[in-house]
Write a protein that holds these residues in place. Structure first.
Motif, short mmCIF file in Angstrom:
data_model
loop_
_atom_site.label_atom_id
_atom_site.label_comp_id
_atom_site.label_asym_id
_atom_site.label_seq_id
_atom_site.Cartn_x
_atom_site.Cartn_y
_atom_site.Cartn_z
N TRP A 210 0.85 -1.19 0.00
CA TRP A 210 0.00 0.00 0.00
C TRP A 210 0.89 1.24 0.00
O TRP A 210 1.90 1.30 0.69
CB TRP A 210 -0.93 0.00 1.21
CG TRP A 210 -1.97 -1.08 1.12
CD1 TRP A 210 -1.87 -2.35 1.59
CD2 TRP A 210 -3.24 -0.97 0.48
NE1 TRP A 210 -3.01 -3.05 1.28
CE2 TRP A 210 -3.88 -2.23 0.60
CE3 TRP A 210 -3.91 0.05 -0.18
CZ2 TRP A 210 -5.13 -2.49 0.09
CZ3 TRP A 210 -5.17 -0.20 -0.69
CH2 TRP A 210 -5.78 -1.45 -0.55
N GLN A 211 0.48 2.22 -0.77
CA GLN A 211 1.22 3.47 -0.88
C GLN A 211 0.32 4.63 -0.47
O GLN A 211 -0.83 4.73 -0.93
CB GLN A 211 1.69 3.69 -2.33
CG GLN A 211 2.61 4.86 -2.53
CD GLN A 211 4.04 4.55 -2.13
OE1 GLN A 211 4.41 3.40 -1.95
NE2 GLN A 211 4.85 5.56 -1.98
N ARG A 212 0.84 5.50 0.41
CA ARG A 212 0.10 6.69 0.85
C ARG A 212 0.35 7.81 -0.16
O ARG A 212 1.49 8.19 -0.39
CB ARG A 212 0.56 7.09 2.24
CG ARG A 212 -0.22 8.23 2.88
CD ARG A 212 0.17 8.36 4.34
NE ARG A 212 -0.45 9.51 4.98
CZ ARG A 212 0.15 10.68 5.15
NH1 ARG A 212 1.41 10.85 4.73
NH2 ARG A 212 -0.47 11.69 5.74
N VAL A 213 -0.73 8.31 -0.77
CA VAL A 213 -0.61 9.33 -1.81
C VAL A 213 -1.65 10.42 -1.58
O VAL A 213 -2.64 10.22 -0.87
CB VAL A 213 -0.78 8.74 -3.22
CG1 VAL A 213 0.30 7.73 -3.53
CG2 VAL A 213 -2.17 8.11 -3.38
N ARG A 214 -1.43 11.57 -2.21
CA ARG A 214 -2.42 12.64 -2.13
C ARG A 214 -3.66 12.27 -2.94
O ARG A 214 -3.56 11.73 -4.04
CB ARG A 214 -1.82 13.94 -2.68
CG ARG A 214 -0.96 14.65 -1.69
CD ARG A 214 -0.18 15.80 -2.23
NE ARG A 214 -0.81 16.55 -3.31
CZ ARG A 214 -0.26 17.62 -3.88
NH1 ARG A 214 0.93 18.05 -3.45
NH2 ARG A 214 -0.86 18.25 -4.85
N GLU A 215 -4.82 12.55 -2.39
CA GLU A 215 -6.07 12.20 -3.06
C GLU A 215 -6.18 12.87 -4.42
O GLU A 215 -6.71 12.27 -5.37
CB GLU A 215 -7.27 12.59 -2.19
CG GLU A 215 -7.52 11.66 -1.02
CD GLU A 215 -8.79 12.01 -0.28
OE1 GLU A 215 -9.45 13.01 -0.66
OE2 GLU A 215 -9.12 11.31 0.69
#
Length: 323
Positions: A210-215
């Motif tokens: 899982w990668q945390r990214v800007r919406e």
């Protein structure tokens, strides 16, 4: 008469002696370079070499920690003269720069305090901070605690923009205050490949992270559900830990166009097989066309395994396979 002359001579000698003593009491000084102070005041001895023999003479207030101040050389010379220190500034010297020593507050600590203030303003949001312009450098005195606190936070949930008033050091009425602008971006997590997968290989659950990214950076064509990724195969090389587009994926090819495959027909417990050539690519459960190598007949079948196609249960398939 002789007494008067003697008195006059004594007075003259005393005056000369006093003048000589005064002359010997004058100190010659030179200007220091790279002047740095670590207190709220600037002393004459901070600026002039040789002025240490005099009592501490305050000539100006020091700047705030980390800042500089310009002193007038002529004003410094006049103050020095009043304290019997002889110094004449050069004609080309227009100002004397003095810097206040400081400690720099860790930039990560500043961001952490802003993040905590934003968490109070938007408790349920997962936000990433982006500061506007250059990151401010916060200085505190050398004998102060290099800490920081957010005194106020103005946050617009609609635009994500914020203005924070921060003070360093924390809990100090005399602290320097800075206004910091920025934007808080809502974040989300998307499934990504945790390692390189070759085109044609099936993506397994253990291959996904899982990668945390800007919406705002997630597009309609990006994969956002792990179910859209597992069981698929890359059409081309996809870097690990990057967002994946739906168009980058396809069902794993278990039967490639031109491959020799085994056609299987099941009926009444009887299994018949024949050799055929795939006319098109197909992944698991995909329906592909296969040409019977002997009869040259073209049939449709469902891919069940690599190189294996089930041609269905229609009765006429039997004759097609046996021809």
């Amino acid at each position: 008469m002789s007494r008067t002359i003697a008195a006059l001579i004594a007075a003259v000698l005393m005056t000369v002696a006093a003048a000589a003593a005064a002359a010997t009491d004058i100190i010659d000084a030179t200007m220091k370079h790279g002047i740095v102070v670590d207190r709220p005041t600037i002393l004459l001895s901070d600026v002039l070499e040789g002025a240490d023999a005099r009592e501490d003479v305050v000539i100006a207030r020091a700047p705030m920690p980390g800042d500089k101040v310009a002193l007038n050389p002529l004003a410094v010379a006049r103050i020095a003269g009043r304290h019997r220190i002889r110094w004449m500034p050069p004609a080309n010297l227009h100002r004397i720069m003095v810097r206040r020593a400081s400690q720099i507050v860790d930039a990560g600590q500043v961001l952490t305090e802003i993040e905590l203030a934003l968490m109070d303003a938007a408790p349920q949001a997962d936000l990433e901070i982006e500061l506007a312009g250059r990151r401010p450098t916060l200085h505190v005195a050398t004998d102060a605690d290099p800490s920081v606190q957010v005194e106020s936070m103005d946050y617009d949930r609609r635009t994500g923009r914020f203005t924070a008033i921060v003070a360093a050091p924390a809990d100090d009425p005399s602290a320097q205050r800075h206004k910091i602008h920025g934007r808080a971006w809502p974040m989300t997590e998307v499934p990504v490949l945790s390692r390189a997968i070759r085109p044609g290989d099936e993506i397994m659950p253990q291959d996904v992270g899982w990668q945390r990214v800007r919406e705002d950076r997630v597009r309609r064509q990006n994969v956002v559900d792990i179910a859209e990724l597992v069981g698929m195969s890359p059409k081309r090389s996809i870097p690990a830990n990057r967002m994946v587009r739906v168009s980058d994926l396809r069902r794993p090819v278990m039967v490639a166009k031109g491959d020799i495959v085994t056609m299987v027909f099941l009926t009444n417990g009887l299994t018949l097989t024949a050799s055929g050539r795939a006319i098109e690519d197909g992944g698991r459960n995909a329906v592909v066309r296969v040409m019977n190598e002997r009869s040259r007949m073209i049939v449709e079948g469902r891919v069940t395994a690599p190189g294996r196609v089930s041609v269905g249960e229609a009765a006429h398939r039997l004759s097609q396979l046996q021809d």
